[in-house]
Scaffold this motif. Sequence first.
Motif, PDB file in Angstrom:
ATOM      1  N   HIS A   2       0.863  -1.189   0.000  1.00  0.00           N
ATOM      2  CA  HIS A   2       0.000   0.000   0.000  1.00  0.00           C
ATOM      3  C   HIS A   2       0.899   1.240   0.000  1.00  0.00           C
ATOM      4  N   SER A  38     -10.090   1.608 -12.014  1.00  0.00           N
ATOM      5  CA  SER A  38      -9.950   0.605 -10.963  1.00  0.00           C
ATOM      6  C   SER A  38      -8.632  -0.153 -11.069  1.00  0.00           C
ATOM      7  N   ARG A  39      -7.978  -0.011 -12.224  1.00  0.00           N
ATOM      8  CA  ARG A  39      -6.749  -0.766 -12.454  1.00  0.00           C
ATOM      9  C   ARG A  39      -5.935  -0.047 -13.516  1.00  0.00           C
ATOM     10  N   ARG A  49      -3.374  -0.599  -8.491  1.00  0.00           N
ATOM     11  CA  ARG A  49      -4.805  -0.502  -8.181  1.00  0.00           C
ATOM     12  C   ARG A  49      -5.054   0.695  -7.260  1.00  0.00           C
ATOM     13  N   PRO A  50      -5.604   1.771  -7.822  1.00  0.00           N
ATOM     14  CA  PRO A  50      -5.939   2.930  -6.976  1.00  0.00           C
ATOM     15  C   PRO A  50      -7.036   2.545  -5.991  1.00  0.00           C
ATOM     16  N   ARG A  51      -6.893   2.944  -4.728  1.00  0.00           N
ATOM     17  CA  ARG A  51      -7.885   2.642  -3.692  1.00  0.00           C
ATOM     18  C   ARG A  51      -8.658   3.884  -3.266  1.00  0.00           C
ATOM     19  N   ALA A  52      -7.986   5.002  -3.248  1.00  0.00           N
ATOM     20  CA  ALA A  52      -8.631   6.257  -2.857  1.00  0.00           C
ATOM     21  C   ALA A  52      -7.854   7.392  -3.510  1.00  0.00           C
ATOM     22  N   VAL A  66      -3.052   9.935  -4.362  1.00  0.00           N
ATOM     23  CA  VAL A  66      -3.682   8.633  -4.565  1.00  0.00           C
ATOM     24  C   VAL A  66      -3.074   7.597  -3.633  1.00  0.00           C
ATOM     25  N   ALA A  67      -3.942   6.854  -2.958  1.00  0.00           N
ATOM     26  CA  ALA A  67      -3.528   5.673  -2.205  1.00  0.00           C
ATOM     27  C   ALA A  67      -3.743   4.496  -3.154  1.00  0.00           C
ATOM     28  N   ALA A  68      -2.719   3.667  -3.295  1.00  0.00           N
ATOM     29  CA  ALA A  68      -2.812   2.578  -4.261  1.00  0.00           C
ATOM     30  C   ALA A  68      -2.096   1.339  -3.755  1.00  0.00           C
ATOM     31  N   ASP A  69      -2.480   0.211  -4.332  1.00  0.00           N
ATOM     32  CA  ASP A  69      -1.760  -1.038  -4.113  1.00  0.00           C
ATOM     33  C   ASP A  69      -0.874  -1.245  -5.331  1.00  0.00           C
TER      34      ASP A  69
END
Length: 106
Positions: A2, A38-39, A49-52, A66-69
């Motif tokens: 993350h 979403s990806r 993968r953006p999360r927020a 951006v928070a992402a995985d």
Amino acid sequence: MHVMVQIDIESPGGPAAGDELRARGAAQLLMAALATVSRIEGPGGVVVRPRAARCVAHDGGVAVRVAADAPSADLAETGLRLALVQLVGEHAALAGWRVAERGARP
């Protein structure tokens, strides 16, 4: 992993030409566009993968956070940067706006 990434989007003409209303409008357009992502497939097939996301208007444009995985922060930034270049280019209302170079801050 993350990670958090910040990428600046610069208004045409830089800070001197920017105004709050225009920057807030750009921030809203970018938020709406990011909400559909979403990806992201980055270099070498790496998936981000953006999360927020949050877009904050400022004098010189918009700060996109951006928070992402992703496998690493660097790969996340590269993938998100490529996606933002595409998103900015797709919106006529953002003509002349550009993704700032790495390390550039208004």
